[in-house]
Enzyme design. Structure first.
Site, PDB file in Angstrom:
ATOM      1  N   TYR A   1      27.846  43.759  32.384  1.00 19.55           N
ATOM      2  CA  TYR A   1      28.293  43.340  33.766  1.00 19.55           C
ATOM      3  C   TYR A   1      27.243  42.325  34.141  1.00 19.55           C
ATOM      4  CZ  TYR A   1      28.663  43.729  38.983  1.00 19.55           C
ATOM      5  OH  TYR A   1      28.828  43.540  40.166  1.00 19.55           O
TER       6      TYR A   1
ATOM      7  N   PRO B   1      39.076  40.979  39.612  1.00 17.53           N
ATOM      8  CA  PRO B   1      37.892  40.714  40.501  1.00 17.53           C
ATOM      9  C   PRO B   1      37.149  42.150  40.150  1.00 17.53           C
ATOM     10  CG  PRO B   1      39.632  41.295  42.162  1.00 17.53           C
ATOM     11  CD  PRO B   1      40.339  41.129  40.853  1.00 17.53           C
TER      12      PRO B   1
END
Length: 395
Positions: free
Chosen positions: A384, A292
């Site tokens: 990202y 995560p």
């Protein structure tokens, strides 16, 4: 029962696929082993990439997201209790993330299914896939002790890491890649206002993350050993440890309160290739798991489903199978990109049990380089934010 596409799994991947197929005029039935209440109770991710948000808006699924979601521009990184730096996705790419809980997205997708009469069968026991190498595959299960069968053209396996879909792939076809990390994340959900930014912390005591689900709902994590037990961590101990891993000013800004959910998640990377065999497609956690750290899991499920729905729509509307044939290769390009950035951030931000002094110094200088280099920050911002979805080739 008969349909064109059988979807196994009613999580976000399965329910989003059902809605995208419906909008393209493709018939489908969703089969889920758990109850609807159980599916809606699951606490999962909540940071949506710009591409995910765009898919939801384009398909009329973002009304509540736009009303209740919390837009943000990137992430902050701090280390060793020092002032950190900000990876500004909005400045570098002109895009924004939205914090919006998976539970809320799941509710939105169920609401869409209810409005349009999508068939969703819950509490299907002993689900099995048959004939995936034939023109008429089947999904079989039991419900209330009675055997059930669904005939279809294709099966979409959206039933998670432990589901039946990946197990139906021939073992001599399937290749699996896995990396298990020697620690987990202890996380809490708290009805308290979050910090204004998502903040990652690398600290001698271990990694920490301050995230959000809404302006009034916070999600926090701390790195813990794999053998950690929840009963060892009352709320008071968690808040104390969390604050110890952030610089003083930031720690003082964290609003503490009761936890409404607390759990420990082990970290692993996992990819199954190919994501299609015969009449079976894998999507979401059935095909891949990412730590995560990069907030990629739900977003990858959305990109898988986007590519798969487009491929099936092209087949049924135009008779073109090229996108179906290219589905696995196309989806895996984005999967491996997300796996790589998640692996990079996990290695950059965590303290590993077997870290040598050399490893520690190299990690610290990588952080210092990121802080000082606008080019490095731009590259990380691009990764990202997630790769843009690929356009369909002409023809």
């Amino acid at each position: 029962m008969k349909t064109q596409v059988a979807i196994v799994g009613a999580g976000p991947a399965g329910m989003l696929l059902a809605e995208l197929l419906r909008q393209s005029g493709v018939a489908c039935v969703v089969i889920e082993k758990h109850s609807r209440a159980h599916v809606l109770s699951r606490i999962r991710a909540g940071v949506l990439e710009p591409g995910t948000v765009e898919v939801l808006r384009t398909h009329g699924l973002a009304e509540r997201l736009d009303r209740e979601g919390h837009a943000h521009d990137g992430m902050k990184i701090v280390w060793a209790g020092r002032e950190g730096f900000f990876i500004d996705v909005r400045r570098h790419l002109g895009k924004r993330f939205v914090a919006y809980g998976q539970t809320q997205l799941q509710e939105d997708l169920y609401a869409a299914a209810d409005r349009h009469g999508t068939v969703v069968i819950h509490e299907a026991e002993d689900v099995e896939l048959h004939g995936i190498d034939t023109p008429r595959p089947q999904v079989r299960w039991r419900r209330g002790g009675e055997p059930m069968r669904l005939d279809c053209d294709y099966i979409a396996g959206c039933d998670g890491f432990h589901g039946a879909a990946r197990r139906a792939m021939p073992r001599d076809v399937l290749r699996e890649y896995e990396k298990v990390y020697p620690f987990g994340w202890l996380g809490i959900l708290s009805p308290t206002p979050p910090l204004p930014d998502i903040v990652y912390a690398n600290h001698p005591r271990g990694f920490a993350l301050a995230s959000m689900r809404s302006p009034t709902l916070s999600r926090y994590y701390v790195q813990v050993p794999l053998e950690t037990r929840l009963e060892e961590w009352p709320d008071e101990r968690f808040w104390e440890e969390l604050k110890a891993r952030y610089p003083r000013e930031m720690a003082d800004a964290i609003v503490t309160g009761p936890s409404i959910e607390k759990s420990i998640a082990p970290l692993r990377s996992f990819v199954a290739e190919p994501m299609r065999h015969g009449r079976l497609f894998l999507a979401g956690d059935a095909a891949h798991i990412v730590p995560p750290t990069g907030a990629k899991g739900l977003n990858l499920a959305v990109s898988d489903v986007f590519y798969l729905a487009r491929a099936l729509a092209a087949f049924y509307r135009e008779g073109r199978s090229a996108l179906i044939d290219a589905y696995s290769e196309t989806a895996l390009r984005r999967v491996w990109s997300s796996v790589r950035v998640s692996w990079y951030l996990t290695n950059l931000l965590h303290r590993f049990p077997d870290m040598s002094e050399f490893d520690q110094r190299a990690q610290e200088h990588e952080l210092a380089y990121l802080r000082s280099s606008p080019h490095a920050q731009a590259a990380l911002a691009e990764q990202y934010a997630g790769l843009p979805f690929e356009d369909a080739p002409p023809g």
